[in-house]
Each structure stands twice: as C-alpha cells, then as structure tokens.
Design a protein around this motif. Structure first.
Motif, PDB file in Angstrom:
ATOM      1  N   LEU A 125     -84.906 -56.189  20.841  1.00 29.70           N
ATOM      2  CA  LEU A 125     -84.846 -56.266  19.372  1.00 29.70           C
ATOM      3  C   LEU A 125     -84.560 -54.895  18.776  1.00 29.70           C
ATOM      4  O   LEU A 125     -83.877 -54.778  17.755  1.00 29.70           O
ATOM      5  N   ASN A 126     -85.079 -53.849  19.406  1.00 31.91           N
ATOM      6  CA  ASN A 126     -84.813 -52.494  18.927  1.00 31.91           C
ATOM      7  C   ASN A 126     -83.404 -52.033  19.275  1.00 31.91           C
ATOM      8  O   ASN A 126     -82.710 -51.450  18.441  1.00 31.91           O
ATOM      9  N   THR A 127     -82.971 -52.284  20.514  1.00 31.26           N
ATOM     10  CA  THR A 127     -81.662 -51.792  20.932  1.00 31.26           C
ATOM     11  C   THR A 127     -80.511 -52.532  20.250  1.00 31.26           C
ATOM     12  O   THR A 127     -79.412 -51.997  20.138  1.00 31.26           O
ATOM     13  N   SER A 128     -80.762 -53.762  19.804  1.00 21.51           N
ATOM     14  CA  SER A 128     -79.696 -54.499  19.119  1.00 21.51           C
ATOM     15  C   SER A 128     -79.439 -53.937  17.725  1.00 21.51           C
ATOM     16  O   SER A 128     -78.395 -54.206  17.124  1.00 21.51           O
ATOM     17  N   GLY A 129     -80.397 -53.166  17.206  1.00 22.98           N
ATOM     18  CA  GLY A 129     -80.144 -52.335  16.031  1.00 22.98           C
ATOM     19  C   GLY A 129     -79.927 -53.044  14.722  1.00 22.98           C
ATOM     20  O   GLY A 129     -79.103 -52.598  13.915  1.00 22.98           O
ATOM     21  N   LEU A 130     -80.627 -54.142  14.442  1.00 25.23           N
ATOM     22  CA  LEU A 130     -80.449 -54.848  13.171  1.00 25.23           C
ATOM     23  C   LEU A 130     -80.883 -53.957  12.006  1.00 25.23           C
ATOM     24  O   LEU A 130     -82.052 -53.626  11.861  1.00 25.23           O
ATOM     25  N   THR A 131     -79.924 -53.540  11.190  1.00 27.71           N
ATOM     26  CA  THR A 131     -80.196 -52.688  10.036  1.00 27.71           C
ATOM     27  C   THR A 131     -79.564 -53.309   8.808  1.00 27.71           C
ATOM     28  O   THR A 131     -78.350 -53.527   8.760  1.00 27.71           O
ATOM     29  N   ILE A 132     -80.388 -53.581   7.801  1.00 32.84           N
ATOM     30  CA  ILE A 132     -79.885 -54.185   6.569  1.00 32.84           C
ATOM     31  C   ILE A 132     -79.242 -53.137   5.657  1.00 32.84           C
ATOM     32  O   ILE A 132     -78.275 -53.414   4.960  1.00 32.84           O
ATOM     33  N   ILE A 133     -79.775 -51.909   5.700  1.00 33.37           N
ATOM     34  CA  ILE A 133     -79.287 -50.865   4.797  1.00 33.37           C
ATOM     35  C   ILE A 133     -78.838 -49.656   5.626  1.00 33.37           C
ATOM     36  O   ILE A 133     -79.650 -48.775   5.928  1.00 33.37           O
ATOM     37  N   PRO A 134     -77.564 -49.548   6.029  1.00 34.40           N
ATOM     38  CA  PRO A 134     -77.080 -48.415   6.833  1.00 34.40           C
ATOM     39  C   PRO A 134     -76.791 -47.192   5.960  1.00 34.40           C
ATOM     40  O   PRO A 134     -75.651 -46.749   5.819  1.00 34.40           O
ATOM     41  N   THR A 135     -77.834 -46.628   5.371  1.00 36.08           N
ATOM     42  CA  THR A 135     -77.683 -45.580   4.359  1.00 36.08           C
ATOM     43  C   THR A 135     -76.914 -44.375   4.872  1.00 36.08           C
ATOM     44  O   THR A 135     -76.005 -43.863   4.201  1.00 36.08           O
ATOM     45  N   SER A 136     -77.264 -43.870   6.064  1.00 39.15           N
ATOM     46  CA  SER A 136     -76.661 -42.632   6.554  1.00 39.15           C
ATOM     47  C   SER A 136     -75.162 -42.783   6.791  1.00 39.15           C
ATOM     48  O   SER A 136     -74.385 -41.864   6.506  1.00 39.15           O
ATOM     49  N   ILE A 137     -74.740 -43.940   7.289  1.00 38.36           N
ATOM     50  CA  ILE A 137     -73.313 -44.152   7.550  1.00 38.36           C
ATOM     51  C   ILE A 137     -72.530 -44.153   6.238  1.00 38.36           C
ATOM     52  O   ILE A 137     -71.449 -43.551   6.135  1.00 38.36           O
ATOM     53  N   LEU A 138     -73.069 -44.807   5.229  1.00 34.14           N
ATOM     54  CA  LEU A 138     -72.408 -44.826   3.927  1.00 34.14           C
ATOM     55  C   LEU A 138     -72.328 -43.426   3.342  1.00 34.14           C
ATOM     56  O   LEU A 138     -71.319 -43.052   2.721  1.00 34.14           O
ATOM     57  N   ALA A 139     -73.374 -42.629   3.560  1.00 36.83           N
ATOM     58  CA  ALA A 139     -73.372 -41.258   3.050  1.00 36.83           C
ATOM     59  C   ALA A 139     -72.321 -40.409   3.756  1.00 36.83           C
ATOM     60  O   ALA A 139     -71.613 -39.610   3.121  1.00 36.83           O
ATOM     61  N   PHE A 140     -72.193 -40.571   5.077  1.00 35.40           N
ATOM     62  CA  PHE A 140     -71.176 -39.832   5.831  1.00 35.40           C
ATOM     63  C   PHE A 140     -69.774 -40.216   5.354  1.00 35.40           C
ATOM     64  O   PHE A 140     -68.902 -39.351   5.210  1.00 35.40           O
ATOM     65  N   ARG A 141     -69.549 -41.501   5.117  1.00 40.69           N
ATOM     66  CA  ARG A 141     -68.221 -41.928   4.659  1.00 40.69           C
ATOM     67  C   ARG A 141     -67.894 -41.323   3.295  1.00 40.69           C
ATOM     68  O   ARG A 141     -66.756 -40.918   3.052  1.00 40.69           O
ATOM     69  N   ALA A 142     -68.878 -41.254   2.451  1.00 39.37           N
ATOM     70  CA  ALA A 142     -68.653 -40.651   1.133  1.00 39.37           C
ATOM     71  C   ALA A 142     -68.312 -39.170   1.267  1.00 39.37           C
ATOM     72  O   ALA A 142     -67.401 -38.661   0.596  1.00 39.37           O
ATOM     73  N   SER A 143     -69.034 -38.472   2.141  1.00 39.18           N
ATOM     74  CA  SER A 143     -68.792 -37.035   2.315  1.00 39.18           C
ATOM     75  C   SER A 143     -67.446 -36.744   2.958  1.00 39.18           C
ATOM     76  O   SER A 143     -66.903 -35.655   2.792  1.00 39.18           O
ATOM     77  N   TYR A 144     -66.902 -37.734   3.706  1.00 31.77           N
ATOM     78  CA  TYR A 144     -65.604 -37.541   4.344  1.00 31.77           C
ATOM     79  C   TYR A 144     -64.454 -38.080   3.496  1.00 31.77           C
ATOM     80  O   TYR A 144     -63.341 -38.225   3.973  1.00 31.77           O
TER      81      TYR A 144
END
Length: 408
Positions: free
Chosen positions: A145-164
C-alpha cells in the motif's frame, strides 16, 4: 533473501557495465563509481539525521494518541475493513489506527507524518510476529500500500512544474491520480491473491469502490479550480490537517487526564532509536543504487529498451521519460532529479516532460521503503514483498504511459 540477491546484482552489474565502459575508453568510470559510494553513504546518513527530528515529533504525538485512546478508537472504526484486508491482525488492535494514519498521510502528500506513523505500524506488527526475522502477511500488504504511492494531492510535482515554466502546471494532476489509483488497486489485488484473501467480500468491494469514488470527487473538485487556487487549497488543507492531528491528540490526552508532555517525551525517544537503527539499511540500498547508476548501466538499459521498442515498430516517444520510472523504485531523490532533467532537456510541456512527472507521482520508492520499514524492525526475510511491490509499480508505469497518450 530477495533483497540479498538484488543487492548483489546491483554491484555485479555495475562492475560489468563499468568494465564495458572502460574497454570503450572511459578511464574515469571506476573513479565515478567509487566516488558514488562515498556520496551516497553520506546521503544515507543525512537522510537518517533529517528523519530524527521528524520521527521524534510524530512518534511522540502517536504515543499521546495511544494513551488518550485515539488510536484504539480509530482501530475500532476501521475494524470491519482492515480485519478483512489484514486478517492476521487481531480485531481492534492499535496497529489499525497507525495503518490508517499512515495511509491517510500518504494520500494527502503529508510525507513528514507518513514515515513515522508507518514505522510505528511496523513496530506494532512486529510485536505480534511469531518469527521476528520474517515478514508477515500484514506487513507485506501494508508495505505494498505504501509502495504503490496513492497520493491525492501531488503538491511538490505541481510546484516543480510551475518553477520550470509549465504553461499549466496542474495539467498532470488528473493523469497522476489515475495512474497512482491503478497502481494501488493492482497492489491490493495482487497481494490479496498471493495471500489468498477473498477480495470479493462485500466490505472490501465497497471500500475499493469508495476509494475510487472519493478520488473521482477530488478530481472533479480540483478540476473546477485554477492553478493558483489549487496551490492555495492544497497548502492550507495539508497544514491544517497536520496541526489538527497534533492538537486533537493533545486535547484528547488532556481530557483523559494523560500527562501529555511525559507521554510525548516517551514516544520521542523511540524516534531517535529508530533513526539510528535504519542507517545501515539506508547505506546498503543507496550505495548499491548509486554505483549502478554511476557505472552507466542505467543509460545502457534505457538505450536497450529504446532499441527493442523501435524494433517492435512501436512509438518510442515515452522512452525519454523511462529513466524516471526505472529510478523511482530505487531512489526518490534520484527519480526527482531525472524528472527535472527531463523537463530541462525536453521542456516542461513536452510529452516526455509531462510523462516524467506522472511517473514520479504514480508510484513510490519501493526499495527505499522496504529497506527503511523492514530495517526498522530487523526483518531479514521479505518473502513476496518485493515481487508484489514491483508488480504494483509496473501497473503504475503502464497506466502512466497509457494515460499520458490519452491526455497529451
């Protein structure tokens, strides 16, 4: 034993590929590999050192929750579902509350809370483990359940995309949710089949349907927001939840006449001990991954995949993002670096740049999680944990590719 063979394979393959690189004229390859051992071992210690404070905080808070009865309350509420998903755990055992808090933290992207609560859950499961060096079925289901990585809010990825400089940083939000949902469902089903758990039980089916429905609701809700509003909402919700959990536990302890300060100190001491205990496991896995990458084996592997895909007459556009997918089970920071590298080289709004972001968000660092969680309770024999975790990762990768071709 599986991790033993994998660990040996990393070094053996790294040496082999390094020798090939040397024969091709790269006289610095072995120097890079040796330098990598020092760099990654230092990184492993720094990760553990950084975890010490966070572990102390959250294990202290968890101890307050235990003495205040909050964890037991969560266990009773979740008993109908978790007794079927984790049938070997006694009904109403406190570990159910820890598992719930870990899963909820992961779904909301609250990594600072997820790791300590996950380690606490592992320690509680180890207490009822009759073979202290061997992983139990509940441990394996929990780790998948942990390794499958279910994340409802991928905040950091969205922040990286904005910065790039992505035109619409949130355009990968729905693809990530769909891919990570597939990985999680696949992980649950594969592990349940392996452990002969009947997934057709009405309670389990209703829970899985509810998970899909909740995810769909979140997708719809965030789909109504612009990128600035989404960023504000995710930040506020995450921080309110974190502080809300701490305050709720402290107030519950106060009303139950628990000495919350002493309870916190008692739990926090475990955080330091746990951080020290996982250092050797982190060094082992990160050094092996670092040497493998420094040898050029990762690059050769990607080139080989591209050649095979091309020979099959298939579209090769996705191959440029594969380094992120292949690195993610091994190293979260390494995968993040490859994701940023893909956005730098191909562009944040390119197919490869977007797919790399979806890969980053669709699964979690399988070997890192196995090393840390099993290492914290001195598990040597992981049984089918690696196989189930990697199969869930594979489902997430395939789903990510399919979803990105669908959306982009």
């Amino acid at each position: 034993m599986v991790l033993n063979y994998i660990w040996i394979a990393f070094f053996a393959l790294a040496f082999l590929f390094g020798a090939i690189q040397l024969c091709m004229g790269d006289t610095t390859v072995f120097q890079k590999m040796v330098d990598s051992t020092f760099d990654t071992s230092k990184t492993a210690f720094e990760i553990s050192l950084g975890l010490t404070g966070v572990l102390a905080l959250w294990l202290g808070v968890m101890r307050i929750g235990e003495k205040a009865g909050v964890v037991n309350l969560l266990a009773r509420l979740l008993s109908p579902v978790f007794t079927r998903l984790f049938p070997d755990i006694p009904r109403n055992h406190p570990v159910m509350g820890s598992i719930f808090m870990n899963i909820a933290s992961n779904m909301l992207g609250l990594d600072n809370a997820a790791t300590p609560t996950g380690l606490k859950a592992m320690q509680q499961m180890q207490e009822i483990n009759s073979k202290k060096d061997t992983a139990t079925n509940p441990m394996i289901m929990f780790l998948v359940l942990n390794t499958s990585g279910l994340t409802i809010i991928p905040t950091s990825i969205l922040a990286f995309r904005a910065s790039y400089g992505a035109a619409t940083p949130t355009d990968v939000f729905i693809p990530i949710l769909l891919a990570t949902l597939v990985a999680t469902l696949a992980g649950i089903i594969i592990t349940a089949l392996w452990q002969r758990i009947n997934i057709m039980q009405p309670v389990l089916l209703a829970t899985l349907a509810g998970l899909v429905g909740f995810t769909a609701l979140v997708i719809w809700g965030f789909g109504q927001m612009d990128k600035d509003t989404m960023g504000v909402v995710t930040s506020v919700v995450s921080n309110v939840i974190l502080l809300g959990i701490i305050l709720a536990f402290i107030l519950a302890g106060f009303f139950r006449r628990v000495n919350v300060y002493d309870a916190f100190i008692e739990g926090a001491k475990e955080g330091f001990q746990t951080a020290v205990r996982i250092i050797p496991y982190l060094v082992a896995i990160l050094v092996a991954v670092g040497v493998f990458r420094a040898s050029g084996a990762m690059d050769m592997l990607i080139d080989g995949v591209a050649w095979c895909v091309g020979k099959c007459g298939l579209d090769t556009d996705f191959v440029g993002a594969l380094p992120t997918a292949l690195m993610k089970p091994l190293s979260g920071s390494g995968a993040r670096g490859l994701m940023l590298e893909a956005m730098t080289n191909y562009g944040a709004d390119s197919f490869v740049g977007r797919l790399a972001c979806v890969f980053q968000g669709s699964t979690d660092t399988t070997f890192y999680i196995l090393a840390v969680y099993f290492g914290s309770v001195s598990i040597k024999y992981t049984r089918h944990a690696v196989a189930c975790g990697l199969l869930a990762d594979l489902a997430g990768v395939i789903a990510a590719i399919a979803v990105c071709y669908m959306f982009f």
